[in-house]
Design a protein around this motif. Structure first.
Motif, PDB file in Angstrom:
ATOM      1  N   UNK A  38       0.836  -1.194   0.000  1.00 61.44           N
ATOM      2  CA  UNK A  38       0.000   0.000   0.000  1.00 61.44           C
ATOM      3  C   UNK A  38       0.877   1.252   0.000  1.00 61.44           C
ATOM      4  N   UNK A  39       1.955   1.238   0.783  1.00 64.09           N
ATOM      5  CA  UNK A  39       2.870   2.378   0.811  1.00 64.09           C
ATOM      6  C   UNK A  39       3.506   2.628  -0.548  1.00 64.09           C
ATOM      7  N   UNK A  40       3.928   1.564  -1.226  1.00 62.82           N
ATOM      8  CA  UNK A  40       4.510   1.711  -2.574  1.00 62.82           C
ATOM      9  C   UNK A  40       3.479   2.256  -3.547  1.00 62.82           C
ATOM     10  N   UNK A  41       2.261   1.743  -3.471  1.00 62.63           N
ATOM     11  CA  UNK A  41       1.209   2.229  -4.361  1.00 62.63           C
ATOM     12  C   UNK A  41       0.958   3.721  -4.129  1.00 62.63           C
ATOM     13  N   UNK A  42       0.927   4.143  -2.870  1.00 64.69           N
ATOM     14  CA  UNK A  42       0.719   5.560  -2.574  1.00 64.69           C
ATOM     15  C   UNK A  42       1.879   6.412  -3.072  1.00 64.69           C
ATOM     16  N   UNK A  43       3.095   5.904  -2.971  1.00 68.00           N
ATOM     17  CA  UNK A  43       4.262   6.632  -3.462  1.00 68.00           C
ATOM     18  C   UNK A  43       4.198   6.799  -4.976  1.00 68.00           C
ATOM     19  N   UNK A  44       3.880   5.725  -5.686  1.00 69.46           N
ATOM     20  CA  UNK A  44       3.738   5.802  -7.144  1.00 69.46           C
ATOM     21  C   UNK A  44       2.628   6.781  -7.518  1.00 69.46           C
ATOM     22  N   UNK A  45       1.516   6.714  -6.815  1.00 67.13           N
ATOM     23  CA  UNK A  45       0.395   7.611  -7.084  1.00 67.13           C
ATOM     24  C   UNK A  45       0.806   9.071  -6.888  1.00 67.13           C
ATOM     25  N   UNK A  46       1.531   9.353  -5.794  1.00 66.39           N
ATOM     26  CA  UNK A  46       1.953  10.727  -5.512  1.00 66.39           C
ATOM     27  C   UNK A  46       2.904  11.247  -6.583  1.00 66.39           C
ATOM     28  N   UNK A  47       3.846  10.399  -7.014  1.00 66.50           N
ATOM     29  CA  UNK A  47       4.796  10.817  -8.052  1.00 66.50           C
ATOM     30  C   UNK A  47       4.065  11.080  -9.358  1.00 66.50           C
TER      31      UNK A  47
END
Length: 58
Positions: A38-47
């Motif tokens: 979930x953290x990786x998905x949120x990071x990709x989404x933010x970028x």
């Protein structure tokens, strides 16, 4: 407007409590893996959002 903000905050906290209750029921390694995903998905989404907003502003 402040009342709506408070209602949204209460709903968010309620959902957080429900999610934490669900996490307690699964083994710790599974919870950690899911949290990392979930953290990786949120990071990709933010970028992607930041790059998209920079393209639109130029």
């Amino acid at each position: 407007m402040e009342r709506l903000t408070m209602i949204v905050l209460v709903v968010a906290l309620l959902l957080l409590g429900i999610m934490l209750g669900a996490v307690v029921q699964i083994p710790l390694p599974v919870a950690l893996v899911l949290g990392a995903l979930i953290g990786c998905w949120l990071l990709v989404f933010a970028v992607r959002e930041r790059m998209g907003s920079q393209r639109r502003s130029h």
